[in-house]
Design a protein around this motif. Sequence first.
Motif: not given
Lengths: 405, 298
Positions: A282, A291-293, A295, A312, A347-348
Motif C-alpha cells: 500500500y 476509494a483510496n483517496e 480513505f 490498510l 478496499t482502498p
Amino acid sequence: MKKRALWTIVGLVSLGLVLAGGSAVSAKTIKVGIVDCYSGPPSTYTNDVRDAFQLAVDQFNAQGGVLGNTIEFVTRDSKFKVDIGLSAAKELLLRENVDILMGTINSSLALAISDLSLKEKVPFIATFSKSAKITGAKGNRYVFSMTENTALAGKAAAHGLAKRPYTTYWIAGDDYEYGHAIADGVWENLKQLKPDVKLLGESWWKVGEPDFTPYITSILAAKPDAVIVATGGRDCVPFLKAAKATGFNDKVPFYMHTATELSTLKPLGLDAPEGVIGTSNYFFYYPQTPANEAFVKEFEAAYNRKPAVGALYGFMTAHFIKQAYEKAGSTDTEKFIDALEGMVIDTPVGKVEMRAYDHQAMLPMYMGVTKKMPGYDFLVATDIVTISGAEAMPSVESIRKARGE
Amino acid sequence: MEFAANITAAALFQQILVGLSRTTILFIVSSGLSLVLGVLRIPNIAHGSLYMIGAFMTWSIATVVGGSPAAFWLALAFAPLAVALVSFVVERGIFCRLYDREHLMLLLFTFSLTLVFNDLVKLIWGSDYRSLNAPDFLQGSFSIFGLPFPRYNLFLLLTGPLVALGLWLLTNRTKIGKIARAAAVDREMVSAVGINVSWVFAWVFVIGCYLAGLGGALVAPTQNITQGMDHAIIIEAFLIVIIGGLGNIWGALLGALIFGLTDAIGILVWPQFAIVFPYTAVVIVLVFRPKGLLKSVW
C-alpha cells in the motif's frame, strides 16, 4: 393469601426475565481484542493498524453497527514479547470475553495466539506478522492473515526482478527467521522464473547491526548486477543511510522488501537513497482510485498524518469483520468463519479476496523504485508495477504440501 | 559459489580503512569505560546508556538548532558535555556515597542505572527511532582504487587519533591525570598526602562518561538513534576492555583495533559467518593472555 404470594413471585420472576432478556438484546456488542506491540520501535507500524481499525469501527457504529450490535475493541501491549502477549490474549478471552482476537507484529506471538485460538475456538486475525507459517504450514480454521508474508513478498519480488536485466546477484540480510525466509522466497522463485541467474555470494549480519558500511563495501568489491537485501524493521533505516553514504544505490541496484514503505522512508526525509527497489501492499498515493483517496482523506482528517501500510491492514480487517457477520446473518463464530472464507470485499487497494483454503488475504503487491518528487519532503515510490494477489500468492498445492496433507 | 571472489588488494585495503573508522568509535567508548574501571574500580554497565543518551542529545540539539550545517557541530560539541553533566550529578548525588561498598553492589547499582536511564530515554524521546544527517560536505563518498569510501568514515578516522592524543595528554601531562593514575594504584596513599580523592574520582568518572557521550554523538549520523543501542555497544566495549587489559586505556585501543579489524576483514573474507570473527579473536586472545594483552591495573 398463599395464592396471592405465588402470583406475586411468578409476576416478579417473569418481569425479571423480560428485563434481563431485553437488556441482553439491546446491550449486545461485538468485542474485538487487539494484542500488539505498542512500545518500542514496532509501534511505528502497529499504531497505524489500530488507528485505522478505530476509524472504520467508529464509522460502523455511527451507521448503526453490525446486525444492530455495536463493535467495541480493547488493546493490550505485548511489548514484543511472546509470553506477555500470550497471557494478554488469554486475559482478553477470559475476562473481556472477546469474540475475535487480532493483532501482533511479532510472528512468534502470532503463531502462539493462533494455537490458542484453535484451542478456544475463537477467530484470530493476524494483522502485521510476516511469517508464511501463519497461514501456511501452521494454518488452521480459526486463523486469518490480513497482511502479505515472506512467501508472498518473495514471489512478488521475484516476478518484478525477473523482468529486469540482472543476472548476477548477491544476497545480504538479517541473520534470523525473517531475513532468511524472505531471501529464500525471492531466490527460489527467481531461479524458476529466470534460470540463468547466478548467486555470487551471501552476507548475513546480526539484527541491530550498528554499521553496515563494511558489508556494503565488501559487496561492491564483488561487482554483482543487483543485490537482494533481506533486512526488515529497525535495520532498514540505518542500512539505507549506509547505502546513501557509500553511493551503493548509484553503483549497484538493490532490492529491499520494505524500502518503499512510508514508515521506512519518512524518518529519512530527503536523504534517503534514490533508485532502491522495494515492494509494499500500500501507498497513500497509489493506487490513485477514488476509494483510496477517500480513505486517505478520512484517515488524515482523523489523525493528521498520512496512512502507512498498517492502516490498510487495520481498515481492511474491520471491513472483513463487518461484512462477514452480515453475510453470516448472526454473531455465531462458526458461521462467521464460513462467511469469511472466500469473501471478496472492496478496499482502498481494490477488491481483495480472503482465500478460502488458507485464510490468506490475496493482496496485490506494488513494486516501485524510490525517487524524490516535488511536493513531498520524503522519497516516494515511482514506476510502480502491480503484481496481483493471484500472481504473488503461493499455490494451494504448495500450502497443502507444507501442511503435510 | 566462487569462494571469496571479491578479495582483491584494493578491496582489502578499503575494508581495513572502514574497519579502522569503526575502531574509532569502539576505542572512544571503551577507553572511557576502561578509565572508570581503572581508577574507580567500577564496571560501569550504564556506560552504554550514556552512549545512547549522547546520541539522543545530539539529535535533539541538532533538531532544535535547525537544519544549518553548524547545527551538527554544535550538537557534537554540546551533547557529550550534557552527558558529562548527567554523569556528574549521578556521581556526586549517589555514586560517591557507595565507594566503600563491595564490587558486587556497585555492579548491581550501575545495572539498575541502565534500567533507569532506559526509561528516562523512553519518557523524554519516546520509543520511535530518530535519524540525523551529517553536514553536506561529510555526506556521500569518494573513491579509493575504484571503491567507495564514505566521507563521514574519513572524518571518524581523523577523530580517533585526536581523542587518543587528548587522552594521552590528560593522563600524562596534567595534574589530575597523574593523581588519577596514582589513585588507581594506591588510593590510601594519595589521600594520605592530602589530596581529595573523592573529587579526583568525580572528574575521572565525568571524563569517562564524556567519552561515552562523544561516541554516541559520533555514531548518531550513521545509524538509528533508538532504544537498545546501549546493549549492543556495552557488550562490545566490555570485551574490548577485557582483551586489552582491565583499566588500561592503551589496552582499549589495542582491543578496539582487534575487534574493528577482524570484524571488517571477516565480512570481506567470509560474509555468511562474519559475525563470529571478532568474537573468535576475543577467545583466542583470552586463551593465550587470560589477563588481557596489556598490563591490567587490577
